[in-house]
Every structure is written in C-alpha cells, then in structure tokens.
Design an enzyme around this catalytic site. Structure first.
Site, PDB file in Angstrom:
ATOM      1  N   THR A 124      -1.283   7.505  -0.738  1.00 30.05           N
ATOM      2  CA  THR A 124      -2.633   7.420  -1.369  1.00 30.05           C
ATOM      3  C   THR A 124      -3.453   6.100  -0.972  1.00 30.05           C
ATOM      4  OG1 THR A 124      -1.302   6.045  -3.155  1.00 30.05           O
ATOM      5  CG2 THR A 124      -1.236   8.675  -3.404  1.00 30.05           C
ATOM      6  N   ARG A 175       0.859  -1.216  -0.074  1.00 32.61           N
ATOM      7  CA  ARG A 175      -0.121  -0.049   0.033  1.00 32.61           C
ATOM      8  C   ARG A 175       0.946   1.265   0.146  1.00 32.61           C
ATOM      9  NH1 ARG A 175      -4.762   0.557   4.169  1.00 32.61           N
ATOM     10  NH2 ARG A 175      -3.189   1.023   5.721  1.00 32.61           N
ATOM     11  N   ASP A 200       4.078  -6.007   9.570  1.00 33.08           N
ATOM     12  CA  ASP A 200       5.079  -5.659  10.609  1.00 33.08           C
ATOM     13  C   ASP A 200       5.032  -6.495  11.794  1.00 33.08           C
ATOM     14  OD1 ASP A 200       6.326  -3.869   9.072  1.00 33.08           O
ATOM     15  OD2 ASP A 200       5.216  -2.007   9.781  1.00 33.08           O
ATOM     16  N   ASP A 216      -0.445  -3.127  12.072  1.00 31.74           N
ATOM     17  CA  ASP A 216       0.203  -3.548  10.742  1.00 31.74           C
ATOM     18  C   ASP A 216       0.446  -5.108  10.828  1.00 31.74           C
ATOM     19  OD1 ASP A 216       2.022  -4.156   8.464  1.00 31.74           O
ATOM     20  OD2 ASP A 216       2.048  -1.891   8.081  1.00 31.74           O
TER      21      ASP A 216
HETATM   22  C1  PRP Z   1      -1.481  -4.500   4.281  1.00 28.18           C
HETATM   23  C2  PRP Z   1      -2.236  -5.829   4.455  1.00 28.18           C
HETATM   24  C3  PRP Z   1      -3.047  -5.703   3.289  1.00 28.18           C
HETATM   25  C4  PRP Z   1      -3.208  -4.392   3.042  1.00 28.18           C
HETATM   26  C5  PRP Z   1      -4.671  -3.857   3.366  1.00 28.18           C
HETATM   27  O1  PRP Z   1      -0.290  -4.792   3.575  1.00 28.18           O
HETATM   28  O2  PRP Z   1      -1.462  -7.185   4.660  1.00 28.18           O
HETATM   29  O3  PRP Z   1      -2.186  -6.305   2.105  1.00 28.18           O
HETATM   30  O4  PRP Z   1      -2.439  -3.623   3.780  1.00 28.18           O
HETATM   31  O5  PRP Z   1      -4.867  -2.707   3.058  1.00 28.18           O
HETATM   32  P1  PRP Z   1      -5.963  -2.354   1.852  1.00 28.18           P
HETATM   33  O6  PRP Z   1      -7.164  -3.191   2.115  1.00 28.18           O
HETATM   34  O7  PRP Z   1      -6.163  -0.766   2.487  1.00 28.18           O
HETATM   35  O8  PRP Z   1      -5.240  -2.524   0.536  1.00 28.18           O
HETATM   36  P2  PRP Z   1       0.865  -3.878   3.309  1.00 28.18           P
HETATM   37  O9  PRP Z   1       0.684  -2.869   2.079  1.00 28.18           O
HETATM   38  O10 PRP Z   1       1.083  -2.976   4.654  1.00 28.18           O
HETATM   39  O11 PRP Z   1       2.084  -4.689   2.950  1.00 28.18           O
HETATM   40  P3  PRP Z   1       2.696  -5.885   3.844  1.00 28.18           P
HETATM   41  O12 PRP Z   1       1.685  -6.858   3.890  1.00 28.18           O
HETATM   42  O13 PRP Z   1       4.036  -6.098   2.845  1.00 28.18           O
HETATM   43  O14 PRP Z   1       3.177  -5.257   5.184  1.00 28.18           O
HETATM   44  N1  URA Z   2      -3.016  -3.012   6.916  1.00 32.08           N
HETATM   45  C1  URA Z   2      -2.824  -3.519   7.886  1.00 32.08           C
HETATM   46  O1  URA Z   2      -1.728  -4.377   8.242  1.00 32.08           O
HETATM   47  N2  URA Z   2      -3.473  -3.228   8.897  1.00 32.08           N
HETATM   48  C2  URA Z   2      -4.226  -2.375   8.809  1.00 32.08           C
HETATM   49  O2  URA Z   2      -5.330  -2.025   9.860  1.00 32.08           O
HETATM   50  C3  URA Z   2      -4.589  -1.746   7.714  1.00 32.08           C
HETATM   51  C4  URA Z   2      -4.131  -2.256   6.422  1.00 32.08           C
END
Ligand code: PRP
Ligand code: URA
Length: 209
Positions: free
Chosen positions: A108, A104, A203, A200
């Site tokens: 944005t 993400r 993380d 998150d």
């Molecule tokens: C997080 C999560 C989803 C996304 C959800 O991933 O694992 O993929 O955010 O958010 P959305 O519904 O608003 O798109 P992130 O982009 O933080 O990546 P990561 O899993 O690598 O930490």
């Molecule tokens: N991605 C995450 O990992 N946590 C949230 O709450 C939203 C998006």
C-alpha cells in the site's frame, strides 16, 4: 517552489552523485550520507534566531551572538534517517534526539509506525525531521503528524532526494513545514521508488538486500 530549498552546494551535489552509483560500497554509502548530513545541517540551521549574551574576553566584557531558545531536536525516521544523525550531531552536539520508527508497507506504500520516543518537552523546541528519501511522502507526513499530535509547532524537514509527487503531497499536508533537499528527481515508479534515485536507502546503508 514555495517552502522548498534545494541545496545546490557543489560538495553536496558531488557526494550525492557518488551515492547514486549502484556499485558504491555499503561503507562508502554510509560515510557519504554522514558527510552530507553535516552539510545539510549547516544549511537547515542557517537562519536560527540569535540573541546577544555577555562574554568576557581576555580584554573586556562584550555582548556577542549565540543561538537563542531551547536546544534543537533532531528527529530521524528509522532506519535510513539515522544515516544523517551523526553528521548533524557533529555540527550541533547539544541537540536532543527523537526517534521515529516507520516502515513503508510494500503493497500500500502507507507508513506503519513501530517506535516513537521523543524528549518530554519536545513541544517547546524546534524539531528537524530527517529522512534521506521523500518518495510518496507518506512517511514524512506521518512523522510530522505524530510530532504535531505531541504539540510541536516549530518543524523543519530535511531529505537528500525528493520526488516531485512527494514534495507536492508533503507541502499540501504540512504547508507550515519548510523542506530542504539536495535534489528533486524525475518521478516515482510503479513501486514508489524515486527515479533515477539511488535505490532503497535503508538497504544500501545497512547492507540488508
Ligand atoms: C524508506 C525511506 C523513507 C521512506 C520514504 O524507508 O527511508 O522513510 O521509505 O518513502 P515514502 O516517502 O514513500 O514514505 P523504508 O520504509 O524503506 O524503511 P527503512 O528506512 O527501514 O528501510
Ligand atoms: N525509499 C527508498 O529508500 N528509496 C526510494 O526510492 C523510495 C523510498
């Protein structure tokens, strides 16, 4: 809600509450996500079509049910979706895997693709897309868009936690893709995080904060 199943099994709910605790260790967080992945795999595969096949027991030949059609594809959205994968593969060891790398954009909140690798015949299979978090739904929508562009028509989406905003957006964008989630939380905050949520997921899984 049309097309959305909330998995209210006590084991799932109990483990999810443990995961929400901000003091939960990385090891424990990952372990719980894996366990819930297994339980959700059980739910999302509950209505898979069966066909009768012949089996010879020590006593006689008989016709008994087995899952029909080609092997499933599990499609984790990187990174956090990988947390579900081992648990799901424990229940369905013969499933194929499609990796979808998305992050993400923090400003944005749009989904940016950095990796995609799926079985060559993915269009002929049922694909179960998995990601613990459905927040704005931008990532889930982008993943399903990508798979549909490859010709996939039989799709399901599984998550751990969803925001009402994400559910509304996803079911509008992809009304043909049913959703399974363990909970629908209150709302998204100004940074696109699910409240109360669990923070998150990526993380917390990998200890990268
Ligand atoms: C997080 C999560 C989803 C996304 C959800 O991933 O694992 O993929 O955010 O958010 P959305 O519904 O608003 O798109 P992130 O982009 O933080 O990546 P990561 O899993 O690598 O930490
Ligand atoms: N991605 C995450 O990992 N946590 C949230 O709450 C939203 C998006």
């Amino acid at each position: 809600m049309q097309g959305v199943t909330v998995v209210d099994h006590p084991l799932v709910q109990h483990k999810l509450t443990l995961m929400r605790d901000k003091d939960r260790s990385t090891t424990n967080f990952r372990q719980l996500l894996n366990e819930i992945g297994m339980l959700l795999a059980y739910e999302v595969t509950r209505d898979l079509p069966l066909e009768l096949v012949e089996v010879e027991t020590p006593l006689e030949k008989t016709m008994k049910p087995m899952i029909a059609g080609k092997k499933l594809v599990f499609a984790p959205i990187l990174r956090a979706g990988v947390g579900f994968l081992d648990g799901m593969l424990t229940l369905v060891p013969s499933a194929r895997v499609a990796h979808i790398g998305l992050y993400r954009d923090p400003e944005t909140l749009t989904a940016v693709e950095y990796y995609f690798k799926a079985p060559s015949d993915v269009a002929e299979r049922m694909v179960i897309v998995m990601d613990p978090m459905l927040a704005t739904a931008n990532s889930a929508i982008a993943a399903v868009d990508r798979l549909k562009a490859r010709g996939v028509t039989d799709l399901r989406f599984v998550c751990l936690l969803a925001a009402p905003e994400g559910i509304a957006k996803f079911t509008t964008a992809h009304p043909d893709v049913p959703v399974w989630t363990a909970a629908i939380d209150s709302h998204l905050n100004d940074h696109g995080y699910i409240v109360p949520g669990l923070g998150d997921a990526g993380d917390r899984m990998y200890g990268t904060k």
